[in-house]
Design an enzyme around this catalytic site. Structure first.
Site, PDB file in Angstrom:
ATOM      1  N   TYR A 145       0.853  -1.186   0.000  1.00 17.57           N
ATOM      2  CA  TYR A 145       0.000   0.000   0.000  1.00 17.57           C
ATOM      3  C   TYR A 145       0.886   1.231   0.000  1.00 17.57           C
ATOM      4  O   TYR A 145       1.836   1.322   0.783  1.00 17.57           O
ATOM      5  CB  TYR A 145      -0.888  -0.010   1.255  1.00 17.57           C
ATOM      6  N   ASP A 240       9.443   3.635  -0.577  1.00 21.19           N
ATOM      7  CA  ASP A 240       8.375   4.149   0.282  1.00 21.19           C
ATOM      8  C   ASP A 240       8.735   3.773   1.707  1.00 21.19           C
ATOM      9  O   ASP A 240       8.584   2.627   2.126  1.00 21.19           O
ATOM     10  CB  ASP A 240       7.035   3.536  -0.137  1.00 21.19           C
ATOM     11  N   LYS A 268       4.354   9.474   8.633  1.00 20.69           N
ATOM     12  CA  LYS A 268       4.091   8.837   9.938  1.00 20.69           C
ATOM     13  C   LYS A 268       5.025   9.318  11.061  1.00 20.69           C
ATOM     14  O   LYS A 268       4.848  10.413  11.574  1.00 20.69           O
ATOM     15  CB  LYS A 268       4.134   7.317   9.784  1.00 20.69           C
TER      16      LYS A 268
HETATM   17  N1  PMP Z   1       2.951   4.379   2.205  1.00 19.34           N
HETATM   18  C1  PMP Z   1       2.921   3.434   3.146  1.00 19.34           C
HETATM   19  C2  PMP Z   1       3.968   2.368   3.142  1.00 19.34           C
HETATM   20  C3  PMP Z   1       1.941   3.452   4.130  1.00 19.34           C
HETATM   21  O1  PMP Z   1       1.899   2.492   5.046  1.00 19.34           O
HETATM   22  C4  PMP Z   1       0.978   4.492   4.130  1.00 19.34           C
HETATM   23  C5  PMP Z   1      -0.113   4.573   5.189  1.00 19.34           C
HETATM   24  N2  PMP Z   1      -0.458   3.430   5.813  1.00 19.34           N
HETATM   25  C6  PMP Z   1       1.063   5.460   3.132  1.00 19.34           C
HETATM   26  C7  PMP Z   1       2.056   5.381   2.192  1.00 19.34           C
HETATM   27  C8  PMP Z   1       0.076   6.595   3.094  1.00 19.34           C
HETATM   28  O2  PMP Z   1       0.316   7.466   4.138  1.00 19.34           O
HETATM   29  P1  PMP Z   1      -0.859   8.450   4.657  1.00 19.34           P
HETATM   30  O3  PMP Z   1      -1.889   7.590   5.280  1.00 19.34           O
HETATM   31  O4  PMP Z   1      -0.145   9.363   5.617  1.00 19.34           O
HETATM   32  O5  PMP Z   1      -1.355   9.191   3.470  1.00 19.34           O
END
Ligand code: PMP
Length: 431
Positions: A145, A240, A268
Site C-alpha cells: 500500500y 516508500d 508517519k
Molecule cells: N505508504 C505506506 C507504506 C503506508 O503504510 C501508508 C499509510 N499506511 C502510506 C504510504 C500513506 O500514508 P498516509 O496515510 O499518511 O497518506
C-alpha cells in the site's frame, strides 16, 4: 468489557460521517464488523476509551506513535507551536533544522520537501520520477500500500506480473495501465516486467521492508537486485519509507539494508503524531521540482510549524541511546512469548518480527510475499483480535497488520499482553 458509549457514538457518527469513520480500516470490518472503539485519552503505551476502558496500545495509530501517547517532549513542542501561531504561509527556521536532521539520518536525501501525508509524498515522488525520466509507467509490488492516490490504488492483488486493474472505483483503466505489479522478493518477475515494458518504466516503487502485509523483510540480495535491474533499465528506484523510516533504527530502512534508492518517501513517525509527509532524493532528480524545475508540487500546510516542531521533538527522543535496543528487547520478549504459548496450546501461529514491530499470522508456515500473507487465516485472527480487545489489548484490526511497540512500552505491558494471549489461545483451543 462494556462499550456502551462507543456503540452510541458510532451510531451517531454513522448519521454524519460516511461509514462512521474517517479512514476505512478504523471500521473493524475485517474482524467481524464490530463497533470501533472511540478513544478519549492516551498516555505512554496505553489509551482509554469513552467508556473508561484501558488498553495497551499496539496500533500506535498505524505507526506514527513510536514515542507513546502524549510524550511530554512532543507536547511541549506542540504547545510552543500553538503559542507562536500555527501557520504563516512563509518559511520558518524549523523547516531548515528538520530537513538537516533528516538528511543527517538518511544521507540519500540530498534535497527534501515537506508535504502533509504519506500519500502526498509517494504521489509526488512518482511525478518527479516521470518528469526526470520522461517515461510513464511504474512498477510496484503486490500487496504494498502506498497511499490513496490514483496510480498506486492499483493491483494490490497477487498474481503474475501483469498490467494492473484498479482496486478502487474511480481509478480509470488508463491510469491502471500505467502500473505493473510484481510479487515482492521475486527478482525474476521484476526482470521480466522490465524486459517487457522497460522503455516506459519511470520508476520501481518498493517498501524496502514491507509494512503493509505484515512485517516482511527483503530476501538477501533482493534490494540490490532491484537497484541493479532498474538502473540498467534507466528507471529510478523509489523507496516508500512511510512506515519504515525511524521504525527499526534511527534513519531509514535503507540504512539498515545498506542499499540507497534514488528517491524516498517519508511520513508517519517523522511528524511525531501530527500530519506530515516528506520526500527527497538525489539533487539532480529533485531539481525537477518547482520552483527550480517543471514538476509541480505545493501545499498550504506543507512544512507547517506544528508538524515540523513535533517531528523534531520526536526524532530528538529517538536519538537517545538505547531506544532501538529497548524496542528490540520488548519485541523479542513478545515474539518469544507468543510462539511459546502457540506451541503450548497447539495454535498454528507464524510470527514475522523486526525489532519493535511484529506480525502474528495464523495457519501459514512462512510469509515472504503478499500471496503468503493473504493465505493467513482471517477467521482465526478475528477470534484472536476480539478476545485480545476484550482483555484490554488493542491490535490493528487486520490479519496482516503489524503490532507496533513504542519507547514507552514496558516489560510489564508485555507480561500483561502475554497473559491475554494465553487466555485467548486457551479459548481458541477449546472452541
Ligand atoms: N505508504 C505506506 C507504506 C503506508 O503504510 C501508508 C499509510 N499506511 C502510506 C504510504 C500513506 O500514508 P498516509 O496515510 O499518511 O497518506
Amino acid at each position: 468489557m462494556e462499550w456502551k458509549e462507543s456503540i452510541s457514538l458510532y451510531e451517531e457518527a454513522k448519521s454524519h460521517i460516511l461509514g462512521g469513520v474517517n479512514s476505512p480500516s478504523r471500521s473493524f470490518k475485517a474482524v467481524g464488523d464490530i463497533t470501533p472503539i472511540f478513544m478519549e485519552k492516551g498516555q505512554g503505551s496505553r489509551f482509554w476509551d469513552v467508556d473508561g476502558n484501558e488498553y495497551i496500545d499496539y496500533l500506535a495509530a498505524y505507526g506514527p506513535i513510536i514515542t507513546g501517547h502524549a510524550h511530554p517532549h512532543i507536547t511541549k513542542a506542540i504547545e510552543g507551536a500553538a503559542r507562536d501561531g500555527v501557520l504563516y504561509g512563509t518559511p520558518t527556521k524549523y523547516e531548515n533544522q528538520f530537513a538537516k536532521m533528516l538528511q543527517d539520518a538518511i544521507p540519500s536525501l540530498e534535497k527534501v520537501r515537506f508535504v502533509n501525508s504519506g500519500t502526498e509524498a509517494v504521489m509526488t515522488t512518482i511525478r518527479v520520477a516521470r518528469a526526470y525520466t520522461n517515461r510513464n509507467k511504474v512498477i510496484k509490488f503486490a500487496g504494498c500500500y502506498h497511499g490513496h492516490s490514483d496510480l498506486v490504488l492499483v493491483a494490490a492483488g497477487s498474481g503474475p506480473s501483469t498490467l494492473g486493474n484498479p482496486d478502487s472505483a474511480g481509478v480509470t483503466q488508463n491510469i491502471a495501465s500505467e502500473v505493473i505489479t510484481v510479487p515482492f522478493n521475486d527478482p525474476q518477475s521484476l526482470a521480466q516486467a522490465l524486459d517487457t515494458w522497460g522503455d516506459d518504466i519511470a520508476a520501481v516503487l518498493v517498501e524496502p521492508i514491507v509494512g503493509n502485509f505484515g512485517i516482511v523483510e527483503p530476501s538477501p540480495g533482493f534490494l540490490e537486485k532491484v537497484n541493479e535491474l532498474s538502473h540498467a533499465n534507466g528507471s529510478l528506484v523509489i523507496y516508500d519509507e512511510v512506515i519504515t523510516a525511524f521504525r527499526f533504527m534511527y534513519g531509514g530502512a535503507q540504512n539498515l539494508v545498506g542499499v540507497e534508492p534514488d528517491m524516498t518517501a517519508l511520513g508517519k513517525i517523522i511528524g511525531g503524531g501530527l500530519p506530515i509527509g516528506a520526500y527527497g532524493g538525489k539533487q539532480a532528480i529533485m531539481e525537477q521540482v518547482a520552483p527550480l524545475g517543471p514538476a509541480y508540487q505545493a501545499g498550504t500546510m506543507a512544512g507547517n510549524p506544528a508538524s515540523i516542531r513535533a517531528g523534531i521533538a520526536c526524532l530528538e527522543i529517538l536519538q537517545q541511546e538505547g531506544t532501538y535496543d529497548h524496542l528490540d528487547h520488548l519485541g523479542k520478549m513478545l515474539e518469544d512469548g507468543i510462539n511459546d504459548l502457540a506451541n503450548e496450546y497447539d495454535i498454528p501461529v507464524h510470527t514475522n518480527r523486526l525489532r519493535g514491530a511484529l506480525t502474528v499470522y495464523f495457519n501459514v508456515d512462512k510469509v515472504e510475499n503478499y500471496h503468503d500473507a493473504e493465505n493467513s487465516d482471517g477467521d482465526m485472527f478475528a477470534q484472536f483480535f476480539r478476545s485480545m480487545l476484550e482483555q484490554g489489548i488493542h491490535l490493528a484490526p487486520s490479519k496482516y497488520e503489524a503490532w507496533f511497540l513504542t519507547t514507552e512500552h514496558t516489560e510489564k505491558d508485555i507480561e500483561e499482553t502475554l497473559k491475554a494471549v494465553k487466555q485467548t489461545f486457551s479459548k481458541m483451543k477449546s472452541e
